[in-house]
Design a protein around this motif. Structure first.
Motif, PDB file in Angstrom:
ATOM      1  N   THR A 223       4.103  59.974  -0.852  1.00  0.00           N
ATOM      2  CA  THR A 223       3.079  59.954  -1.430  1.00  0.00           C
ATOM      3  C   THR A 223       2.742  57.965  -1.911  1.00  0.00           C
ATOM      4  OG1 THR A 223       5.060  58.652  -3.745  1.00  0.00           O
ATOM      5  CG2 THR A 223       4.559  61.270  -3.606  1.00  0.00           C
ATOM      6  N   GLN A 224       2.217  57.887  -2.317  1.00  0.00           N
ATOM      7  CA  GLN A 224       1.717  56.290  -2.784  1.00  0.00           C
ATOM      8  C   GLN A 224       2.956  55.906  -1.425  1.00  0.00           C
ATOM      9  OE1 GLN A 224       0.023  55.231  -5.785  1.00  0.00           O
ATOM     10  NE2 GLN A 224      -2.346  56.010  -5.663  1.00  0.00           N
ATOM     11  N   SER A 225       4.347  55.564  -2.408  1.00  0.00           N
ATOM     12  CA  SER A 225       4.679  54.552  -2.023  1.00  0.00           C
ATOM     13  C   SER A 225       6.478  55.627  -1.019  1.00  0.00           C
ATOM     14  CB  SER A 225       5.528  53.390  -3.092  1.00  0.00           C
ATOM     15  OG  SER A 225       5.803  54.247  -4.156  1.00  0.00           O
ATOM     16  N   GLU A 226       6.445  56.752  -1.893  1.00  0.00           N
ATOM     17  CA  GLU A 226       7.727  57.545  -1.722  1.00  0.00           C
ATOM     18  C   GLU A 226       7.675  58.236  -0.347  1.00  0.00           C
ATOM     19  OE1 GLU A 226       7.892  58.685  -5.601  1.00  0.00           O
ATOM     20  OE2 GLU A 226       9.426  57.539  -6.391  1.00  0.00           O
ATOM     21  N   THR A 227       8.486  58.715   0.542  1.00  0.00           N
ATOM     22  CA  THR A 227       8.381  59.957   0.825  1.00  0.00           C
ATOM     23  C   THR A 227       9.703  60.504   0.840  1.00  0.00           C
ATOM     24  OG1 THR A 227       8.364  58.538   2.762  1.00  0.00           O
ATOM     25  CG2 THR A 227       9.374  60.563   3.756  1.00  0.00           C
ATOM     26  N   TYR A 228       9.734  61.892   0.963  1.00  0.00           N
ATOM     27  CA  TYR A 228      10.441  63.734   0.224  1.00  0.00           C
ATOM     28  C   TYR A 228      10.820  64.272   1.764  1.00  0.00           C
ATOM     29  CZ  TYR A 228       9.756  62.011  -4.612  1.00  0.00           C
ATOM     30  OH  TYR A 228       9.161  60.782  -5.642  1.00  0.00           O
ATOM     31  N   VAL A 229      12.054  64.490   1.671  1.00  0.00           N
ATOM     32  CA  VAL A 229      12.157  65.772   2.697  1.00  0.00           C
ATOM     33  C   VAL A 229      12.394  66.676   1.938  1.00  0.00           C
ATOM     34  CG1 VAL A 229      13.205  64.115   4.692  1.00  0.00           C
ATOM     35  CG2 VAL A 229      15.170  65.029   2.632  1.00  0.00           C
ATOM     36  N   HIS A 230      12.065  67.893   2.121  1.00  0.00           N
ATOM     37  CA  HIS A 230      12.370  69.746   2.016  1.00  0.00           C
ATOM     38  C   HIS A 230      12.884  70.358   2.315  1.00  0.00           C
ATOM     39  CE1 HIS A 230       8.757  68.605  -0.508  1.00  0.00           C
ATOM     40  NE2 HIS A 230       8.453  67.811   0.195  1.00  0.00           N
ATOM     41  N   TYR A 231      13.633  71.418   1.567  1.00  0.00           N
ATOM     42  CA  TYR A 231      14.678  71.958   2.525  1.00  0.00           C
ATOM     43  C   TYR A 231      15.384  73.081   1.198  1.00  0.00           C
ATOM     44  CZ  TYR A 231      17.553  69.344  -1.049  1.00  0.00           C
ATOM     45  OH  TYR A 231      17.990  68.214  -2.345  1.00  0.00           O
ATOM     46  N   HIS A 232      15.822  73.983   1.292  1.00  0.00           N
ATOM     47  CA  HIS A 232      16.851  74.719   0.921  1.00  0.00           C
ATOM     48  C   HIS A 232      17.799  74.476  -0.242  1.00  0.00           C
ATOM     49  CE1 HIS A 232      12.518  76.957   1.644  1.00  0.00           C
ATOM     50  NE2 HIS A 232      13.282  77.940   0.257  1.00  0.00           N
TER      51      HIS A 232
ATOM     52  N   LYS B  42      14.278  69.017  -3.071  1.00  0.00           N
ATOM     53  CA  LYS B  42      13.554  67.729  -1.919  1.00  0.00           C
ATOM     54  C   LYS B  42      14.496  67.099  -2.517  1.00  0.00           C
ATOM     55  CE  LYS B  42       9.726  66.266  -5.317  1.00  0.00           C
ATOM     56  NZ  LYS B  42       8.235  65.904  -5.995  1.00  0.00           N
ATOM     57  N   ARG B  43      14.518  65.684  -1.523  1.00  0.00           N
ATOM     58  CA  ARG B  43      14.910  64.950  -1.122  1.00  0.00           C
ATOM     59  C   ARG B  43      14.327  63.716  -1.407  1.00  0.00           C
ATOM     60  NH1 ARG B  43      21.011  65.275   0.814  1.00  0.00           N
ATOM     61  NH2 ARG B  43      21.381  66.557  -1.056  1.00  0.00           N
ATOM     62  N   ARG B  44      14.386  62.493  -2.260  1.00  0.00           N
ATOM     63  CA  ARG B  44      13.525  61.320  -2.057  1.00  0.00           C
ATOM     64  C   ARG B  44      14.322  60.341  -0.731  1.00  0.00           C
ATOM     65  NH1 ARG B  44      12.258  55.422  -4.125  1.00  0.00           N
ATOM     66  NH2 ARG B  44      13.620  55.611  -5.500  1.00  0.00           N
ATOM     67  N   VAL B  45      13.196  60.021   0.195  1.00  0.00           N
ATOM     68  CA  VAL B  45      14.199  58.664   0.831  1.00  0.00           C
ATOM     69  C   VAL B  45      14.247  57.901   0.172  1.00  0.00           C
ATOM     70  CG1 VAL B  45      13.772  57.693   3.927  1.00  0.00           C
ATOM     71  CG2 VAL B  45      13.071  60.242   3.320  1.00  0.00           C
ATOM     72  N   LEU B  46      15.614  57.439   0.903  1.00  0.00           N
ATOM     73  CA  LEU B  46      16.052  55.539   0.045  1.00  0.00           C
ATOM     74  C   LEU B  46      16.309  54.978   1.264  1.00  0.00           C
ATOM     75  CD1 LEU B  46      18.113  56.949  -2.879  1.00  0.00           C
ATOM     76  CD2 LEU B  46      15.731  57.051  -3.187  1.00  0.00           C
ATOM     77  N   VAL B  47      16.342  53.793   1.382  1.00  0.00           N
ATOM     78  CA  VAL B  47      16.302  52.411   2.265  1.00  0.00           C
ATOM     79  C   VAL B  47      15.865  51.343   1.662  1.00  0.00           C
ATOM     80  CG1 VAL B  47      14.622  53.443   4.414  1.00  0.00           C
ATOM     81  CG2 VAL B  47      13.752  51.944   2.305  1.00  0.00           C
ATOM     82  N   GLY B  48      16.673  50.589   2.371  1.00  0.00           N
ATOM     83  CA  GLY B  48      16.721  48.948   1.536  1.00  0.00           C
ATOM     84  C   GLY B  48      17.469  48.789   0.511  1.00  0.00           C
ATOM     85  N   THR B  49      17.141  48.113  -0.589  1.00  0.00           N
ATOM     86  CA  THR B  49      18.509  47.713  -1.918  1.00  0.00           C
ATOM     87  C   THR B  49      18.186  49.554  -2.542  1.00  0.00           C
ATOM     88  OG1 THR B  49      16.182  47.191  -2.659  1.00  0.00           O
ATOM     89  CG2 THR B  49      17.313  45.744  -2.483  1.00  0.00           C
ATOM     90  N   GLU B  50      17.256  49.903  -2.385  1.00  0.00           N
ATOM     91  CA  GLU B  50      17.868  51.420  -2.635  1.00  0.00           C
ATOM     92  C   GLU B  50      18.257  52.099  -2.845  1.00  0.00           C
ATOM     93  OE1 GLU B  50      13.620  52.822  -5.036  1.00  0.00           O
ATOM     94  OE2 GLU B  50      13.557  52.736  -3.441  1.00  0.00           O
TER      95      GLU B  50
END
Length: 365
Positions: A6-15, A22-30
Protein backbone atom coordinates in the motif's frame (compact mmCIF):
# COMPACT_ATOMS: atom_id res chain seq x y z
CA UNK A 1 3.86 -16.44 -2.70
CA UNK A 2 2.54 -12.97 -3.38
CA UNK A 3 3.50 -9.68 -1.78
CA UNK A 4 1.41 -6.51 -1.91
CA UNK A 5 2.19 -2.91 -1.02
CA UNK A 6 0.00 0.00 0.00
CA UNK A 7 1.19 3.57 0.36
CA UNK A 8 3.39 2.73 3.35
CA UNK A 9 2.81 -0.93 4.15
CA UNK A 10 3.94 -4.25 2.70
CA UNK A 11 2.08 -7.54 3.25
CA UNK A 12 2.91 -11.18 2.56
CA UNK A 13 0.03 -13.49 1.64
CA UNK A 14 -0.42 -17.16 2.50
CA UNK A 15 -2.90 -19.90 3.38
CA UNK A 16 -3.30 -20.61 7.09
CA UNK A 17 -5.59 -23.47 8.05
CA UNK A 18 -6.85 -23.53 4.46
CA UNK A 19 -7.96 -19.88 4.67
CA UNK A 20 -6.22 -17.00 2.84
CA UNK A 21 -4.34 -14.71 5.20
CA UNK A 22 -1.81 -11.93 5.14
CA UNK A 23 0.83 -10.51 7.46
CA UNK A 24 2.27 -7.02 7.46
CA UNK A 25 6.03 -6.78 7.18
CA UNK A 26 7.33 -5.03 10.31
CA UNK A 27 10.71 -3.32 10.39
CA UNK A 28 12.56 -0.85 12.55
CA UNK A 29 10.78 0.28 15.70
CA UNK A 30 7.63 -1.63 14.71
CA UNK A 31 9.43 -4.98 14.64
CA UNK A 32 8.30 -7.58 17.19
CA UNK A 33 10.51 -9.79 19.32
CA UNK A 34 10.33 -12.93 17.20
CA UNK A 35 12.57 -15.73 15.97
CA UNK A 36 15.25 -15.30 13.30
CA UNK A 37 16.49 -18.90 13.31
CA UNK A 38 15.17 -22.33 14.23
CA UNK A 39 16.21 -23.77 17.60
CA UNK A 40 18.30 -26.95 17.60
CA UNK A 41 17.23 -29.62 20.10
CA UNK A 42 19.33 -32.68 20.88
CA UNK A 43 16.92 -35.61 20.73
CA UNK A 44 19.13 -38.28 22.28
CA UNK A 45 17.16 -37.94 25.52
CA UNK A 46 14.08 -39.28 23.72
CA UNK A 47 15.61 -42.74 24.11
CA UNK A 48 16.48 -42.34 27.81
CA UNK A 49 14.96 -44.73 30.34
CA UNK A 50 14.78 -41.86 32.83
CA UNK A 51 11.57 -39.83 32.88
CA UNK A 52 13.56 -36.84 34.15
CA UNK A 53 15.58 -36.80 30.92
CA UNK A 54 12.46 -37.00 28.79
CA UNK A 55 10.79 -34.21 30.76
CA UNK A 56 13.87 -32.02 30.33
CA UNK A 57 13.69 -32.62 26.58
CA UNK A 58 9.97 -31.87 26.64
CA UNK A 59 10.58 -28.42 28.18
CA UNK A 60 12.83 -27.48 25.26
CA UNK A 61 10.39 -28.90 22.73
CA UNK A 62 7.47 -27.08 24.33
CA UNK A 63 9.29 -23.75 24.21
CA UNK A 64 10.05 -24.24 20.51
CA UNK A 65 6.42 -25.14 19.80
CA UNK A 66 5.15 -22.02 21.55
CA UNK A 67 7.69 -19.54 20.25
CA UNK A 68 8.50 -20.78 16.73
CA UNK A 69 6.43 -23.79 15.67
CA UNK A 70 9.56 -25.31 14.07
CA UNK A 71 12.76 -26.84 15.39
CA UNK A 72 15.70 -28.96 14.29
CA UNK A 73 15.61 -32.45 15.82
CA UNK A 74 19.34 -33.15 16.16
CA UNK A 75 20.69 -36.68 16.78
CA UNK A 76 17.28 -38.22 16.08
CA UNK A 77 18.63 -41.77 16.03
CA UNK A 78 17.10 -42.88 12.72
CA UNK A 79 19.66 -44.84 10.69
CA UNK A 80 21.53 -42.44 8.38
CA UNK A 81 22.26 -45.19 5.83
CA UNK A 82 18.52 -45.82 5.52
CA UNK A 83 17.93 -42.11 4.90
CA UNK A 84 20.72 -41.93 2.29
CA UNK A 85 19.36 -45.02 0.54
CA UNK A 86 15.85 -43.59 0.50
CA UNK A 87 17.02 -40.34 -1.04
CA UNK A 88 18.86 -42.29 -3.72
CA UNK A 89 15.72 -44.29 -4.53
CA UNK A 90 13.55 -41.15 -4.56
CA UNK A 91 15.91 -39.54 -7.09
CA UNK A 92 15.77 -42.73 -9.14
CA UNK A 93 11.96 -42.78 -9.06
CA UNK A 94 11.61 -39.20 -10.29
CA UNK A 95 14.05 -40.02 -13.08
CA UNK A 96 11.74 -42.72 -14.46
CA UNK A 97 9.80 -42.27 -17.69
CA UNK A 98 6.78 -40.00 -17.34
CA UNK A 99 4.36 -42.72 -18.43
CA UNK A 100 5.63 -44.99 -15.64
CA UNK A 101 4.92 -42.33 -13.03
CA UNK A 102 1.61 -41.25 -14.58
CA UNK A 103 0.24 -44.78 -14.22
CA UNK A 104 -0.38 -43.84 -10.57
CA UNK A 105 -1.52 -40.26 -11.11
CA UNK A 106 -3.07 -38.91 -7.92
CA UNK A 107 -6.33 -37.91 -9.60
CA UNK A 108 -7.24 -41.60 -9.70
CA UNK A 109 -7.83 -41.75 -5.92
CA UNK A 110 -10.05 -39.87 -3.48
CA UNK A 111 -7.13 -39.36 -1.10
CA UNK A 112 -4.91 -37.97 -3.87
CA UNK A 113 -2.34 -40.73 -3.36
CA UNK A 114 0.25 -41.39 -6.03
CA UNK A 115 2.12 -39.17 -8.47
CA UNK A 116 1.67 -35.42 -8.85
CA UNK A 117 3.26 -33.83 -11.91
CA UNK A 118 4.93 -30.43 -12.17
CA UNK A 119 2.68 -27.38 -11.68
CA UNK A 120 -0.38 -29.49 -10.79
CA UNK A 121 -0.43 -28.29 -7.19
CA UNK A 122 -1.19 -24.62 -6.65
CA UNK A 123 -1.18 -23.46 -3.03
CA UNK A 124 -0.54 -19.84 -4.06
CA UNK A 125 -3.17 -18.76 -6.63
CA UNK A 126 -0.98 -15.84 -7.73
CA UNK A 127 1.55 -18.28 -9.28
CA UNK A 128 1.36 -20.58 -12.28
CA UNK A 129 1.52 -23.55 -9.90
CA UNK A 130 3.92 -25.32 -7.55
CA UNK A 131 7.19 -26.07 -9.34
CA UNK A 132 7.59 -29.61 -8.04
CA UNK A 133 6.67 -33.21 -8.68
CA UNK A 134 5.75 -35.53 -5.87
CA UNK A 135 4.55 -38.94 -4.76
CA UNK A 136 2.18 -39.41 -1.81
CA UNK A 137 1.39 -42.56 0.16
CA UNK A 138 -0.19 -43.05 3.55
CA UNK A 139 -2.20 -45.21 5.89
CA UNK A 140 -3.77 -48.09 3.98
CA UNK A 141 -5.10 -51.24 5.64
CA UNK A 142 -4.97 -53.10 2.32
CA UNK A 143 -1.18 -52.70 2.09
CA UNK A 144 0.15 -55.79 3.92
CA UNK A 145 3.28 -53.88 4.96
CA UNK A 146 1.20 -51.86 7.45
CA UNK A 147 -0.42 -54.80 9.26
CA UNK A 148 -3.54 -52.74 9.98
CA UNK A 149 -6.99 -54.16 10.73
CA UNK A 150 -9.35 -54.07 7.76
CA UNK A 151 -12.76 -52.62 8.64
CA UNK A 152 -15.67 -51.52 6.43
CA UNK A 153 -14.23 -48.00 6.37
CA UNK A 154 -10.66 -49.15 5.53
CA UNK A 155 -11.35 -52.00 3.09
CA UNK A 156 -10.85 -49.90 -0.05
CA UNK A 157 -7.25 -49.43 -1.27
CA UNK A 158 -5.92 -45.90 -0.84
CA UNK A 159 -2.33 -46.08 -2.04
CA UNK A 160 -1.17 -46.56 -5.61
CA UNK A 161 2.12 -48.19 -6.56
CA UNK A 162 3.62 -48.28 -10.06
CA UNK A 163 3.57 -51.73 -11.65
CA UNK A 164 6.32 -51.28 -14.25
CA UNK A 165 9.43 -53.40 -13.51
CA UNK A 166 11.63 -50.28 -13.65
CA UNK A 167 9.85 -49.00 -10.51
CA UNK A 168 9.93 -52.25 -8.50
CA UNK A 169 12.52 -50.81 -6.08
CA UNK A 170 10.33 -47.91 -4.99
CA UNK A 171 7.65 -49.49 -2.78
CA UNK A 172 10.05 -51.34 -0.43
CA UNK A 173 12.24 -48.25 -0.21
CA UNK A 174 9.37 -45.99 0.81
CA UNK A 175 8.09 -48.53 3.33
CA UNK A 176 11.48 -48.82 5.00
CA UNK A 177 11.45 -45.04 5.45
CA UNK A 178 7.78 -45.04 6.51
CA UNK A 179 8.38 -47.60 9.26
CA UNK A 180 11.39 -45.74 10.66
CA UNK A 181 9.59 -42.39 10.70
CA UNK A 182 6.46 -43.86 12.27
CA UNK A 183 8.51 -45.37 15.09
CA UNK A 184 10.27 -42.06 15.78
CA UNK A 185 6.96 -40.15 15.56
CA UNK A 186 5.39 -42.28 18.27
CA UNK A 187 8.27 -41.44 20.60
CA UNK A 188 8.03 -37.76 19.72
CA UNK A 189 4.28 -37.75 20.38
CA UNK A 190 4.98 -38.74 23.98
CA UNK A 191 7.44 -35.85 24.32
CA UNK A 192 4.71 -33.50 23.07
CA UNK A 193 2.36 -34.88 25.76
CA UNK A 194 4.95 -34.18 28.47
CA UNK A 195 5.52 -30.70 27.05
CA UNK A 196 1.79 -30.04 27.56
CA UNK A 197 1.99 -31.22 31.20
CA UNK A 198 0.00 -34.34 30.32
CA UNK A 199 0.72 -38.00 31.08
CA UNK A 200 3.27 -39.38 28.64
CA UNK A 201 0.74 -41.79 27.13
CA UNK A 202 -2.09 -39.25 26.93
CA UNK A 203 -2.40 -39.34 23.12
CA UNK A 204 -1.86 -43.08 22.73
CA UNK A 205 -5.58 -43.92 22.73
CA UNK A 206 -6.30 -41.71 19.70
CA UNK A 207 -3.22 -42.79 17.72
CA UNK A 208 -3.59 -46.58 17.66
CA UNK A 209 -4.02 -46.47 13.85
CA UNK A 210 -2.85 -42.93 13.05
CA UNK A 211 -3.33 -41.08 9.82
CA UNK A 212 0.13 -40.94 8.24
CA UNK A 213 1.72 -39.83 4.98
CA UNK A 214 5.07 -39.85 3.27
CA UNK A 215 5.42 -37.35 0.46
CA UNK A 216 8.52 -37.70 -1.69
CA UNK A 217 9.12 -34.40 -3.51
CA UNK A 218 11.45 -33.23 -6.27
CA UNK A 219 12.04 -29.49 -6.67
CA UNK A 220 13.97 -28.49 -9.80
CA UNK A 221 15.94 -25.23 -9.80
CA UNK A 222 13.71 -22.19 -10.24
CA UNK A 223 14.56 -19.96 -13.16
CA UNK A 224 12.07 -17.20 -12.36
CA UNK A 225 11.53 -15.15 -9.20
CA UNK A 226 7.79 -15.41 -9.80
CA UNK A 227 7.88 -19.19 -9.34
CA UNK A 228 7.60 -21.08 -6.07
CA UNK A 229 8.36 -24.71 -5.24
CA UNK A 230 5.33 -24.86 -2.98
CA UNK A 231 3.21 -21.90 -1.97
CA UNK A 232 3.08 -20.48 1.56
CA UNK A 233 0.86 -22.60 3.80
CA UNK A 234 0.43 -24.38 7.11
CA UNK A 235 0.31 -28.17 7.41
CA UNK A 236 -3.01 -29.86 8.22
CA UNK A 237 -1.83 -32.74 10.38
CA UNK A 238 -0.63 -33.19 14.00
CA UNK A 239 3.03 -32.60 13.19
CA UNK A 240 5.47 -33.01 10.30
CA UNK A 241 9.00 -34.41 10.13
CA UNK A 242 11.04 -33.21 7.17
CA UNK A 243 14.17 -34.88 5.87
CA UNK A 244 15.65 -32.66 3.15
CA UNK A 245 18.53 -33.21 0.77
CA UNK A 246 21.67 -31.14 1.10
CA UNK A 247 21.76 -27.98 -0.98
CA UNK A 248 24.19 -25.10 -0.67
CA UNK A 249 21.38 -22.56 -0.64
CA UNK A 250 18.37 -23.17 1.66
CA UNK A 251 15.03 -23.62 -0.10
CA UNK A 252 12.65 -24.12 2.83
CA UNK A 253 11.61 -20.84 4.47
CA UNK A 254 9.55 -20.11 7.60
CA UNK A 255 7.55 -16.91 8.15
CA UNK A 256 8.26 -15.15 11.45
CA UNK A 257 6.08 -12.69 13.35
CA UNK A 258 7.51 -9.72 11.47
CA UNK A 259 6.56 -11.12 8.06
CA UNK A 260 10.20 -11.99 7.33
CA UNK A 261 11.16 -15.30 5.70
CA UNK A 262 13.67 -17.25 7.79
CA UNK A 263 15.78 -19.77 5.80
CA UNK A 264 15.91 -23.39 7.03
CA UNK A 265 19.28 -24.76 6.01
CA UNK A 266 20.11 -28.42 5.66
CA UNK A 267 21.73 -29.68 8.86
CA UNK A 268 23.41 -33.10 9.01
CA UNK A 269 21.80 -35.76 11.23
CA UNK A 270 18.66 -33.68 11.78
CA UNK A 271 14.99 -33.62 10.95
CA UNK A 272 13.07 -30.40 10.64
CA UNK A 273 9.99 -30.70 12.87
CA UNK A 274 7.00 -28.42 12.57
CA UNK A 275 3.75 -28.19 14.49
CA UNK A 276 0.66 -28.37 12.28
CA UNK A 277 -2.96 -27.29 12.51
CA UNK A 278 -4.30 -30.05 14.79
CA UNK A 279 -1.85 -29.25 17.60
CA UNK A 280 -2.52 -25.55 17.16
CA UNK A 281 -6.24 -26.25 17.52
CA UNK A 282 -6.05 -28.46 20.61
CA UNK A 283 -3.73 -25.99 22.36
CA UNK A 284 -6.10 -23.10 21.74
CA UNK A 285 -3.52 -21.46 19.49
CA UNK A 286 -0.77 -21.56 22.13
CA UNK A 287 1.38 -23.76 19.91
CA UNK A 288 2.21 -22.31 16.51
CA UNK A 289 1.36 -23.89 13.18
CA UNK A 290 3.81 -21.73 11.29
CA UNK A 291 3.51 -20.63 7.67
CA UNK A 292 6.26 -21.96 5.41
CA UNK A 293 7.12 -22.28 1.72
CA UNK A 294 9.80 -23.64 -0.63
CA UNK A 295 11.72 -21.52 -3.14
CA UNK A 296 14.52 -23.50 -4.76
CA UNK A 297 16.61 -20.65 -6.19
CA UNK A 298 20.10 -22.03 -5.56
CA UNK A 299 20.51 -23.75 -8.93
CA UNK A 300 20.48 -27.33 -7.54
CA UNK A 301 17.99 -30.18 -7.67
CA UNK A 302 16.31 -30.52 -4.26
CA UNK A 303 14.56 -33.53 -2.76
CA UNK A 304 12.46 -33.66 0.37
CA UNK A 305 10.70 -36.46 2.26
CA UNK A 306 8.18 -35.04 4.76
CA UNK A 307 6.38 -37.48 7.06
CA UNK A 308 2.97 -36.35 8.31
CA UNK A 309 1.46 -37.73 11.54
CA UNK A 310 -2.13 -37.29 12.76
CA UNK A 311 -4.54 -39.02 15.16
CA UNK A 312 -6.81 -41.89 14.12
CA UNK A 313 -9.19 -41.05 11.29
CA UNK A 314 -12.25 -41.71 13.46
CA UNK A 315 -10.89 -39.76 16.45
CA UNK A 316 -12.65 -36.65 17.70
CA UNK A 317 -10.59 -33.95 19.38
CA UNK A 318 -11.09 -30.57 21.00
CA UNK A 319 -9.20 -27.89 22.89
CA UNK A 320 -7.39 -29.38 25.89
CA UNK A 321 -8.82 -28.44 29.29
CA UNK A 322 -5.83 -26.37 30.38
CA UNK A 323 -6.22 -24.07 27.35
CA UNK A 324 -9.95 -23.43 27.68
CA UNK A 325 -11.28 -20.04 28.67
CA UNK A 326 -14.03 -19.80 31.27
CA UNK A 327 -17.48 -19.31 29.80
CA UNK A 328 -16.58 -20.35 26.26
CA UNK A 329 -17.97 -23.40 24.44
CA UNK A 330 -15.62 -25.76 22.63
CA UNK A 331 -16.77 -28.21 19.97
CA UNK A 332 -15.21 -31.55 19.15
CA UNK A 333 -14.30 -32.16 15.51
CA UNK A 334 -13.61 -35.29 13.51
CA UNK A 335 -10.01 -35.75 12.49
CA UNK A 336 -10.76 -37.54 9.22
CA UNK A 337 -13.45 -35.05 8.22
CA UNK A 338 -11.20 -32.06 8.83
CA UNK A 339 -8.30 -33.72 7.01
CA UNK A 340 -10.37 -34.45 3.89
CA UNK A 341 -11.75 -30.90 3.85
CA UNK A 342 -8.24 -29.44 3.89
CA UNK A 343 -7.07 -31.94 1.29
CA UNK A 344 -9.85 -30.85 -1.07
CA UNK A 345 -8.96 -27.18 -0.56
CA UNK A 346 -5.21 -27.55 -1.00
CA UNK A 347 -5.06 -29.98 -3.93
CA UNK A 348 -5.73 -27.81 -6.96
CA UNK A 349 -4.48 -29.43 -10.17
CA UNK A 350 -4.20 -28.88 -13.88
CA UNK A 351 -7.55 -30.68 -14.23
CA UNK A 352 -9.39 -27.84 -12.50
CA UNK A 353 -10.88 -25.18 -14.73
CA UNK A 354 -11.75 -21.65 -13.73
CA UNK A 355 -15.37 -22.21 -14.73
CA UNK A 356 -15.37 -25.83 -13.59
CA UNK A 357 -17.15 -26.95 -16.79
CA UNK A 358 -16.59 -30.67 -17.20
CA UNK A 359 -13.93 -30.61 -14.53
CA UNK A 360 -13.60 -30.98 -10.77
CA UNK A 361 -13.16 -27.50 -9.39
CA UNK A 362 -11.73 -27.12 -5.89
CA UNK A 363 -11.90 -23.40 -5.15
CA UNK A 364 -9.96 -21.75 -2.36
CA UNK A 365 -12.22 -20.87 0.54
Amino acid sequence: MSTTETQSETYVHYHDGGVPGKRRVLVGTEAKDTFNALPKIDMRRIYSDKIEDRKELAKEVGAACRDVGFFYAVNHGVDEHLLDDTFADVRKFFGLLTEVKMEVHNQKTEKFRGYEAFLEGKLDPSTRGDLKEGFLMGEDATDPEQNRPITPSTSKPRNQWPSHPSASFFRPAIYAYYDAMLTFSRRLLRIFALALDLPEDYFDAITTTPMTNVRAVHYPPQESDSDVGIGAHTDFCWFTLVCQSKTAYPALEVLNGNGIWVPVEHQPHTFVVNIADFLKLVTGGQWMSTVHRVRNIGGEERYSMPFFFSPNEEARVSVLEQFRKEGEMYERFGVGEYFQKRLDIDRTTHLDGEDGEGKRARPYV
